[in-house]
Design a protein around this motif. Structure first.
Motif, PDB file in Angstrom:
ATOM      1  N   ASP A   1     -50.928  -7.550  -2.047  1.00 38.59           N
ATOM      2  CA  ASP A   1     -51.902  -7.405  -3.127  1.00 38.59           C
ATOM      3  C   ASP A   1     -51.206  -6.955  -4.409  1.00 38.59           C
ATOM      4  O   ASP A   1     -50.001  -6.719  -4.436  1.00 38.59           O
ATOM      5  CB  ASP A   1     -53.022  -6.443  -2.714  1.00 38.59           C
ATOM      6  N   THR A   2     -51.990  -6.816  -5.472  1.00 38.92           N
ATOM      7  CA  THR A   2     -51.420  -6.474  -6.775  1.00 38.92           C
ATOM      8  C   THR A   2     -50.719  -5.109  -6.770  1.00 38.92           C
ATOM      9  O   THR A   2     -49.571  -5.017  -7.216  1.00 38.92           O
ATOM     10  CB  THR A   2     -52.500  -6.550  -7.872  1.00 38.92           C
ATOM     11  N   PRO A   3     -51.348  -4.040  -6.244  1.00 39.38           N
ATOM     12  CA  PRO A   3     -50.607  -2.768  -6.210  1.00 39.38           C
ATOM     13  C   PRO A   3     -49.313  -2.882  -5.385  1.00 39.38           C
ATOM     14  O   PRO A   3     -48.297  -2.279  -5.730  1.00 39.38           O
ATOM     15  CB  PRO A   3     -51.595  -1.792  -5.550  1.00 39.38           C
TER      16      PRO A   3
ATOM     17  N   ILE B   1     -46.642  -4.639  -7.498  1.00 44.06           N
ATOM     18  CA  ILE B   1     -46.159  -3.716  -8.529  1.00 44.06           C
ATOM     19  C   ILE B   1     -45.138  -2.755  -7.925  1.00 44.06           C
ATOM     20  O   ILE B   1     -44.060  -2.539  -8.478  1.00 44.06           O
ATOM     21  CB  ILE B   1     -47.332  -2.943  -9.172  1.00 44.06           C
ATOM     22  N   THR B   2     -45.458  -2.203  -6.760  1.00 44.27           N
ATOM     23  CA  THR B   2     -44.555  -1.269  -6.085  1.00 44.27           C
ATOM     24  C   THR B   2     -43.234  -1.942  -5.737  1.00 44.27           C
ATOM     25  O   THR B   2     -42.154  -1.400  -6.000  1.00 44.27           O
ATOM     26  CB  THR B   2     -45.215  -0.723  -4.802  1.00 44.27           C
TER      27      THR B   2
ATOM     28  N   TYR C   1     -54.684  -4.751 -14.547  1.00 39.39           N
ATOM     29  CA  TYR C   1     -53.485  -4.097 -14.018  1.00 39.39           C
ATOM     30  C   TYR C   1     -52.409  -4.112 -15.079  1.00 39.39           C
ATOM     31  O   TYR C   1     -52.226  -5.102 -15.782  1.00 39.39           O
ATOM     32  CB  TYR C   1     -52.957  -4.837 -12.783  1.00 39.39           C
TER      33      TYR C   1
ATOM     34  N   ASP D   1     -45.240   5.309 -16.001  1.00 38.93           N
ATOM     35  CA  ASP D   1     -45.327   5.163 -14.544  1.00 38.93           C
ATOM     36  C   ASP D   1     -43.956   5.003 -13.896  1.00 38.93           C
ATOM     37  O   ASP D   1     -43.846   5.031 -12.673  1.00 38.93           O
ATOM     38  CB  ASP D   1     -46.170   3.936 -14.173  1.00 38.93           C
TER      39      ASP D   1
END
Length: 124
Positions: free
Chosen positions: A55-57, A60-61, A85, A91
């Motif tokens: 997924d998107t998160p 990103i990670t 997002y 961050d």
């Protein structure tokens, strides 16, 4: 019933121009030309993201971890993220990648010439 245009829903893809994607891939390839494993791992992450296996998160990670220390590339990845997002500088961890010199790169470290020892003990 509210007036005005409908708001984009969270997760809706923004229009991605092919030129933007290719330009970004060129930047990644240039940065890691001597380390094809990183470039290939990035392509694998993107393939999994497109197939919705991550997924998107998650993407990103993974990208932030893979490009750690290369904030320009990490922030450039926003091009690929759905509406709602965004990776922001605040961050990201602050660190310099190994082997990349800053203004103090060639200055002697606390242990004398060449900086701290590999054992982390000054002067050893």
């Amino acid at each position: 019933p509210g007036g005005g245009p409908p708001k984009p829903q969270m997760g809706q893809m923004r229009e991605l121009k092919v030129e933007d994607a290719l330009l970004y891939l060129d930047q990644v390839k240039l940065e890691f030309g001597d380390r094809p494993r990183i470039y290939n791992e990035f392509l694998e992450i993107m393939k999994n993201f497109k197939a919705q296996e991550i997924d998107t998160p998650g993407v990103i990670t993974q990208v932030s971890r893979l490009f750690r220390g290369y904030n320009k590339l990490i922030l450039g990845f926003n091009t690929f993220l759905p509406e709602g997002y965004k990776i922001e500088l605040k961050d990201l961890p602050v660190e310099v990648p190994v082997g990349v010199g800053g203004p103090m790169a060639n200055q002697p470290g606390p242990g004398g010439v060449g900086g701290p020892s590999p054992l982390g003990v000054p002067g050893v």
